[in-house]
Design a protein around this motif. Structure first.
Motif: not given
Length: 101
Positions: A51, A53-54, A56-61
């Motif tokens: 996904s 979203d998953v 992208l979330k990891g990248y943002r973190e």
């Protein structure tokens, strides 16, 4: 992310390089193009399977951690530079005092 291309480098063993060169040659590609295409294909597959979203979330973190690390590094550099300025000012003051004596 940059809009144009940017270099990426990494270390691999001689055996891994030989394998990549052999397969790139077999596929009729340069080593660089083979590695780039393979890495992008794998990354797209991971995004499709896990996904966007998953991922992208990891990248943002990761970016948030990096920003924190960068600000810590910057603060450390600023402290070191200020110590250098202070030593320089103390040395100038000591020379001036010596001249007056």
């Amino acid at each position: 992310m940059p809009n144009d291309s940017s270099p990426v480098s990494f270390r691999i063993s001689n055996e891994e390089r030989a394998l990549l060169e052999a397969v790139a040659h077999y596929m009729g590609e340069t080593l660089s193009n083979f590695i780039r295409r393979s890495a992008v294909t794998l990354a797209q597959s991971i995004v499709d399977n896990d996904s966007p979203d998953v991922v992208l979330k990891g990248y943002r973190e990761m970016l948030a951690r990096k920003a924190s690390w960068d600000s810590d590094q910057l603060a450390g550099l600023e402290r070191q530079l200020q110590r250098s300025v202070n030593r320089g000012a103390a040395a100038v003051a000591a020379r001036q005092k010596d001249r007056q004596d």
